[in-house]
Design a protein around this motif. Structure first.
Motif, PDB file in Angstrom:
ATOM      1  N   ALA A 264       0.774  -2.516   8.545  1.00  0.00           N
ATOM      2  CA  ALA A 264       1.614  -2.178   7.326  1.00  0.00           C
ATOM      3  C   ALA A 264       1.408  -3.640   6.461  1.00  0.00           C
ATOM      4  O   ALA A 264       1.094  -3.252   5.134  1.00  0.00           O
ATOM      5  CB  ALA A 264       3.091  -2.316   7.608  1.00  0.00           C
ATOM      6  N   ALA A 265       1.077  -4.764   6.944  1.00  0.00           N
ATOM      7  CA  ALA A 265       0.721  -5.514   6.161  1.00  0.00           C
ATOM      8  C   ALA A 265      -0.823  -5.646   5.657  1.00  0.00           C
ATOM      9  O   ALA A 265      -1.176  -5.872   4.588  1.00  0.00           O
ATOM     10  CB  ALA A 265       0.659  -7.035   6.979  1.00  0.00           C
ATOM     11  N   GLY A 266      -1.625  -5.116   6.205  1.00  0.00           N
ATOM     12  CA  GLY A 266      -2.879  -4.652   6.103  1.00  0.00           C
ATOM     13  C   GLY A 266      -2.881  -3.476   5.026  1.00  0.00           C
ATOM     14  O   GLY A 266      -3.849  -3.731   3.803  1.00  0.00           O
ATOM     15  N   VAL A 267      -2.250  -2.797   4.927  1.00  0.00           N
ATOM     16  CA  VAL A 267      -2.170  -1.711   3.998  1.00  0.00           C
ATOM     17  C   VAL A 267      -1.552  -2.599   2.632  1.00  0.00           C
ATOM     18  O   VAL A 267      -2.061  -2.099   1.689  1.00  0.00           O
ATOM     19  CB  VAL A 267      -1.219  -0.545   4.547  1.00  0.00           C
ATOM     20  CG1 VAL A 267      -0.935   0.401   3.314  1.00  0.00           C
ATOM     21  CG2 VAL A 267      -1.912   0.285   5.551  1.00  0.00           C
TER      22      VAL A 267
ATOM     23  N   LEU B 144      -3.733  -2.358  -0.867  1.00  0.00           N
ATOM     24  CA  LEU B 144      -3.154  -1.839  -1.994  1.00  0.00           C
ATOM     25  C   LEU B 144      -3.100  -2.871  -2.932  1.00  0.00           C
ATOM     26  O   LEU B 144      -3.221  -2.337  -4.402  1.00  0.00           O
ATOM     27  CB  LEU B 144      -1.749  -1.144  -1.927  1.00  0.00           C
ATOM     28  CG  LEU B 144      -1.690  -0.161  -0.859  1.00  0.00           C
ATOM     29  CD1 LEU B 144      -0.145   0.347  -0.510  1.00  0.00           C
ATOM     30  CD2 LEU B 144      -2.316   1.356  -1.722  1.00  0.00           C
ATOM     31  N   VAL B 145      -2.723  -4.115  -2.969  1.00  0.00           N
ATOM     32  CA  VAL B 145      -2.678  -4.878  -4.082  1.00  0.00           C
ATOM     33  C   VAL B 145      -4.113  -5.662  -4.371  1.00  0.00           C
ATOM     34  O   VAL B 145      -4.292  -6.307  -5.207  1.00  0.00           O
ATOM     35  CB  VAL B 145      -1.796  -6.258  -3.666  1.00  0.00           C
ATOM     36  CG1 VAL B 145      -1.595  -7.241  -4.592  1.00  0.00           C
ATOM     37  CG2 VAL B 145      -0.474  -5.639  -3.238  1.00  0.00           C
TER      38      VAL B 145
END
Length: 89
Positions: A13-16, A20-21
């Motif tokens: 989730a942190a990687g996604v 995205l940013v």
């Protein structure tokens, strides 16, 4: 095991979110992560070897204490007085 799965999912989730940013994550490069994996595997190999090479422990002998008490006493219960008088605290 649930902790490992939850940790993996949170990492994904942190990687996604970083993707995205469009910023790079502060995680170490892949080569450092492979080195950490090697350290964990090496540590587990030592623990496994110690476990398998340790002498087998002797079986625990059953003692007379393991039999039920013929007087029906429960652990921690005081025996009754023979004359039937009540004990005062």
């Amino acid at each position: 095991m649930i902790g490992y799965v939850l940790s993996l999912l949170m990492g994904v989730a942190a990687g996604v979110a970083y993707g995205l940013v469009q910023i790079r994550s502060p995680a170490p490069p892949l080569i450092a992560l492979v080195g950490l994996l090697g350290m964990v595997v090496g540590e587990q190999m030592i623990n496994t070897a110690r476990h398998h090479l340790a002498p087998a422990s002797a079986p625990i002998a059953q003692t007379d204490d393991a039999r039920p008490d013929p007087n029906g006493l429960v652990a921690g219960q005081m025996p009754k007085r023979i004359d039937g008088a009540a004990r005062s605290p």
